[in-house]
Design a protein around this motif. Sequence first.
Motif, short mmCIF file in Angstrom:
data_model
loop_
_atom_site.label_atom_id
_atom_site.label_comp_id
_atom_site.label_asym_id
_atom_site.label_seq_id
_atom_site.Cartn_x
_atom_site.Cartn_y
_atom_site.Cartn_z
N LEU A 99 -40.60 44.11 -47.86
CA LEU A 99 -40.47 43.26 -47.40
C LEU A 99 -38.56 42.44 -47.82
O LEU A 99 -38.54 42.38 -48.63
CB LEU A 99 -40.77 42.11 -48.10
N ALA A 100 -37.87 42.50 -46.56
CA ALA A 100 -36.91 42.05 -46.87
C ALA A 100 -36.81 40.81 -47.13
O ALA A 100 -37.44 39.85 -46.96
CB ALA A 100 -35.91 42.25 -45.36
N GLU A 101 -35.39 40.23 -47.26
CA GLU A 101 -35.68 39.15 -48.11
C GLU A 101 -35.59 38.08 -47.09
O GLU A 101 -34.67 38.10 -46.03
CB GLU A 101 -34.03 39.01 -49.52
N GLU A 102 -36.24 37.17 -47.02
CA GLU A 102 -36.68 35.81 -46.38
C GLU A 102 -35.14 35.17 -46.35
O GLU A 102 -34.09 35.09 -47.55
CB GLU A 102 -37.67 35.77 -46.62
N SER A 103 -35.38 34.65 -45.51
CA SER A 103 -34.03 33.37 -44.90
C SER A 103 -34.29 32.52 -45.60
O SER A 103 -36.11 32.04 -45.81
CB SER A 103 -33.37 33.52 -43.46
N PRO A 104 -34.36 31.27 -45.95
CA PRO A 104 -34.50 29.65 -46.40
C PRO A 104 -35.06 29.20 -45.13
O PRO A 104 -34.90 29.78 -44.05
CB PRO A 104 -33.30 28.59 -45.88
N GLY A 105 -36.73 29.39 -45.60
CA GLY A 105 -36.84 28.76 -44.90
C GLY A 105 -38.74 29.19 -44.51
O GLY A 105 -39.79 28.81 -43.84
N ASP A 106 -38.22 30.65 -44.20
CA ASP A 106 -39.31 31.40 -44.16
C ASP A 106 -40.56 32.08 -45.03
O ASP A 106 -40.77 31.10 -46.13
CB ASP A 106 -38.78 32.78 -44.34
N CYS A 107 -41.74 31.99 -44.37
CA CYS A 107 -42.90 32.05 -45.03
C CYS A 107 -43.27 33.36 -45.21
O CYS A 107 -42.86 34.77 -44.37
CB CYS A 107 -44.25 31.96 -45.31
N LEU A 108 -44.10 33.71 -45.81
CA LEU A 108 -44.64 35.38 -46.02
C LEU A 108 -46.39 34.89 -46.19
O LEU A 108 -45.89 34.59 -47.68
CB LEU A 108 -44.33 36.58 -47.62
N ILE A 109 -46.85 36.26 -45.67
CA ILE A 109 -47.93 35.46 -45.80
C ILE A 109 -49.55 36.48 -45.99
O ILE A 109 -48.70 37.56 -45.14
CB ILE A 109 -48.79 34.45 -44.24
N LEU A 110 -49.96 36.19 -46.78
CA LEU A 110 -50.82 37.48 -47.12
C LEU A 110 -52.38 37.06 -46.20
O LEU A 110 -52.45 35.70 -47.01
CB LEU A 110 -51.11 38.18 -48.80
N ALA A 111 -53.07 38.08 -46.39
CA ALA A 111 -54.24 37.26 -45.17
C ALA A 111 -55.02 37.97 -44.73
O ALA A 111 -55.39 39.64 -44.89
CB ALA A 111 -53.91 36.89 -43.24
N SER A 112 -56.96 37.25 -45.06
CA SER A 112 -57.64 38.50 -44.49
C SER A 112 -58.33 38.06 -43.36
O SER A 112 -57.15 38.13 -42.90
CB SER A 112 -59.33 37.68 -44.96
N ASP A 113 -58.36 39.96 -42.55
CA ASP A 113 -58.42 39.40 -41.01
C ASP A 113 -59.26 38.89 -40.74
O ASP A 113 -59.00 37.91 -39.20
CB ASP A 113 -59.29 40.93 -41.39
N GLY A 114 -60.02 37.66 -41.10
CA GLY A 114 -60.69 36.49 -40.33
C GLY A 114 -59.41 35.66 -39.82
O GLY A 114 -59.82 35.22 -38.54
N LEU A 115 -58.27 35.28 -40.92
CA LEU A 115 -56.99 34.63 -40.47
C LEU A 115 -56.16 35.44 -39.27
O LEU A 115 -55.89 34.67 -38.47
CB LEU A 115 -56.28 34.38 -41.87
#
Lengths: 230, 398
Positions: free
Chosen positions: B327-343
């Motif tokens: 997971l490359a270091e994110e830029s300001p304002g970015d989000c990392l999201i872990l999601a179940s398959d429903g979402l």
Amino acid sequence: MSAFSNVERPAVFPVCLCIDVSYSMQGPPMTAVNDALPEIKAAIKSDPSTGEIARLAVVTFSDQADIVLPLTDIAFADMPVLSPQGGTNFDVGLRASGDALRDGIKGLGKGSAYHQPVIFFISDGEHNADVDWTHARGQITSKEDKYGAQIVSFGFGKANRETIQQVSTGFAFFTDESDPGTAVREILRTVLRSIRTTSSSFSSATGGALSVPLDGTKLTQLPLTQHMVN
Amino acid sequence: MRVGKFIGRKGRHAAAAPGHGAAVPDTTDTTEPGTADLTPPGPTPPGPTPPEPMATAVDNVSATDGYSATDSHSATDGDLATDAVLASGTPGTPGTPDDDNATGTALPPVAPPRTLATDAPQVGDHLQPLPLPRLAPTTTSLPGLRADGGLLGDRWLGAASLVGQSHLNGGSTAQDAYQFTLSDDGSLLIAAVCDGMGSRPLTSQIGAVLLASLLCEEARTVTAGKLAADPRAVLGGILDAACARVTQVRTAGLPGLTDRDLSCTAALALLPATGTGWAARVGDCAVLRLAGEAWETVFARDGGPVNMVSAALPHPTPAEVAEYAPLAEESPGDCLILASDGLAEDAFGSPAVRAWLAERWSRPCDAAAMADSLRYRRRGSHDDRTALVVWSRQLRNG
């Protein structure tokens, strides 16, 4: 290709009714089918958790097979009126069912999400064409094929129990109900329940296990044959 | 082919339905960052922008939007459809062994419940009112709603899990779980999402909760340095150890169950304060990135039927069936999201849902706003929805 669709593509549950319309079905069985199809439509349409997911195709088979309803959002389906004709050829019915599902899923568009298709196979007689239908069954249920389906089979009347078992991929049923119209009605009621329960089970990453509730019916579940176990 | 379309929003700006009270004031726009009761706890600098609160409504009962005015048991006699409903008790899970509600008795109409207003979109054609929800009588059922939002270390983390409509139709429990923690030395943010298997409707939620907790527990001893040195070995070791402990717990405390009864899919992320993070997953939970309105998936989306997954946990060799990705270091304002398959399936398949979530998550969200972000109605989307969102550290006004 991006994993993200640029158009709305809700996941669907493809279902195909593969119905024997050979001459032995004329009279009460055919009347029961034609009465039941609009009722199945109404029942699915009225239940959002099923109606928003299930897509229905109807295939008839005798000496030949016809896709009388391509895979369709059931809310907008014109349910066909079936009529009896000819002999009984499982091979063409199974092949046409596989085609209806494959073409219907492809028609949803690239990247569309879908659940494993299910074919509900209904027959009152024995395969009497000079062709081995098991090849068609193997092709349309292949686990290597991303369109590979499961088959739930129902037999009544003069159908052969062992053959009905062999058609299915796990769920096979037979009814000894003496009135063929009642038998068909009971089978289609079970089909409807299965569509609903299976649609409702698509609720987790690995949900969607096919289920066929039998409560209150006279259907007998046939035991697994060796090819199902394998 | 029919495709859905974005057909509009409802909520606090909508006119109140006759007899259902007045439209409520818009509170969102007047609640600025820094408002005392919404300022996140903990150190301020260099923390993120205060979270976006959810607007509330006291009596905005456009409650008939969303629910049918009658219970799903209501039916009239006479046709095949009614036969199925009456025989099953509910259209959701007719005849299933765990359906304690399958009484076969038609109940009188029930008034729609009061609900909170939302701007969440309705996506798709011809959306029908949903049947009234049924609660799960299962004694090990999960909450129908869980939400969190706050600082974890120096990052803002928001998370929510919402029970799916298909569970609410049938009175069965939600099966998603999430958990988060920090490593013991504080160098890693650790987050996990697990999704219990639908084929084990009475027990898989136990497995999902257990595994999410144990993944985080096992990861706590990892340091950013160890992760950077051999990320796959570290992640694989966490998966192995967590699965082994699930089996230990099951054997000691749940002797009637098998590992398969506790099966779930999982996504795990380890994020260092700086530098490259890593994610692992088993099955079809998703790890997504959101930068502005641009979405990316960290792991390739599987083809074929969505109800057939490649693997689940516990597994004899978890590290071998897992997928790994940096997971490359994110830029300001970015989000990392872990999601179940429903979402995740909604994000993959619906531009309208993506637009809604991107707008909602353009700022860190508190718990209520996280829950609200999952309240969209999408045709065919009846699965549990879980999102765990980690915002980059540098998001800040001025």
